[in-house]
Design a protein around this motif. Structure first.
Motif, short mmCIF file in Angstrom:
data_model
loop_
_atom_site.label_atom_id
_atom_site.label_comp_id
_atom_site.label_asym_id
_atom_site.label_seq_id
_atom_site.Cartn_x
_atom_site.Cartn_y
_atom_site.Cartn_z
N LYS A 137 -6.55 -28.21 13.46
CA LYS A 137 -5.70 -27.15 12.90
C LYS A 137 -5.11 -26.25 13.98
N LEU A 138 -5.72 -26.28 15.18
CA LEU A 138 -5.28 -25.41 16.27
C LEU A 138 -4.95 -26.28 17.48
N PRO A 139 -3.69 -26.65 17.66
CA PRO A 139 -3.32 -27.64 18.66
C PRO A 139 -3.49 -27.21 20.10
N ASP A 140 -3.88 -25.95 20.36
CA ASP A 140 -4.12 -25.53 21.74
C ASP A 140 -5.61 -25.34 22.01
N SER A 141 -6.48 -25.81 21.11
CA SER A 141 -7.92 -25.65 21.30
C SER A 141 -8.53 -26.87 21.98
N HIS A 142 -9.79 -26.73 22.39
CA HIS A 142 -10.51 -27.77 23.13
C HIS A 142 -11.83 -28.09 22.42
#
Length: 284
Positions: A137-142
């Motif tokens: 859901k959060l494309p900049d997370s790891h």
């Protein structure tokens, strides 16, 4: 946060997040591990714990790792998911979607508290399924994953075997645990009242591989007592899928016991050290 703690010590606060940031009315119970005084805040980490007794057996290793990450500049949030520990609701009333929502909403709170910082989802075993769904859901997370389950169906089968192993099945020719669950709607497994709705949600869950830019990182860690140590075949296949989807993947197998399922409480110093070392390198 406690600003009077000794120099070099990480901070620990237990609190309920505001109701709008929790999966249930009353808020989500979360332990906050913050960096030592004077250490710059460099990232946020949201943890998703393992299922049932695996969660309890793992708490000490999780706490050690949370402190190690906090020492390196992370705000680490360790929630008790709905129906688990101190959070609202009871285990027999939760749905798998409640857990997914709790992780996502805890991350939303972290983003509001520390905007602009890298966000990591850290998942252990079944918690890896939740972490991967939240990351999608959060494309900049790891992602930092410990011994990740790649299939919720496998987790459910392993959990239901505890019922059979404990001799709770009335007759050898009687219904299996899954069949009994479908028939009566709930069974007790190792002291946990498992509902059919939670079982259905868990059974349908998969470790989600989402397309990514090259800047997203996946750290995959496993423990093993085998020599030579190697990733499980399902793990290697899933890692290849993440790499093909554009993730920067790093994996390591360290020496240690399966502490989440051993009879005695076991330590995992090599796993704690590897998590801290790779996390610090990723922030460099």
């Amino acid at each position: 946060m406690n600003h009077d703690r000794p120099a070099g010590a990480t901070g620990l606060v237990a609190r309920f997040l505001p109701p709008d940031a929790g999966a249930q009315a009353g808020g989500q119970f979360v332990l906050h591990h913050s960096p030592p005084s004077g250490t710059p805040l460099r990232a946020c980490v949201v943890f998703a714990h393992a299922l049932a007794e695996e969660m309890n057996k793992s708490r000490h290793v999780v706490a050690q790792t949370a402190r190690a990450l906090a020492e390196r500049g992370a705000l680490v949030l360790v929630p008790d998911l709905p129906g688990c520990g101190d959070s609202p609701q009871t285990f027999d009333a939760v749905h798998f979607g409640d857990w997914t929502a709790a992780i996502q909403q805890t991350a939303a709170w972290a983003r509001r508290e520390a905007p602009g910082l890298p966000l990591w989802f850290w998942g252990h075993r079944a918690g890896a399924l939740l972490a991967a769904q939240a990351a999608a859901k959060l494309p900049d997370s790891h992602l930092l994953l410990w011994q990740p389950a790649t299939s919720g169906k496998t987790v459910l089968q392993q959990f239901l075997r505890l019922k059979l192993a404990a001799g709770l099945q009335a007759e050898a020719k009687g219904p299996g645990a899954r069949e009994l669950l479908d028939t009566v709607g709930q069974v007790e497994v190792a002291g946990y009242p498992l509902s059919a709705s939670l079982a259905d949600g868990l059974e349908a869950a998969r470790l989600e591989v989402t397309p990514s830019g090259a800047n997203r990182r996946l750290v995959w860690l496993e423990v093993s007592t085998r020599e030579p140590a190697a990733l499980l075949p399902a793990s290697a296949s899933t890692l290849s899928a993440f790499a093909a989807a554009g993730w920067h993947c790093e994996s390591e197998v360290v020496a240690g016991p399966a502490f989440w399922q051993t009879v005695e409480i076991e330590a995992a110093p090599a796993l704690v050290a590897a998590s801290a070392r790779i996390f610090e390198r990723s922030l460099a």
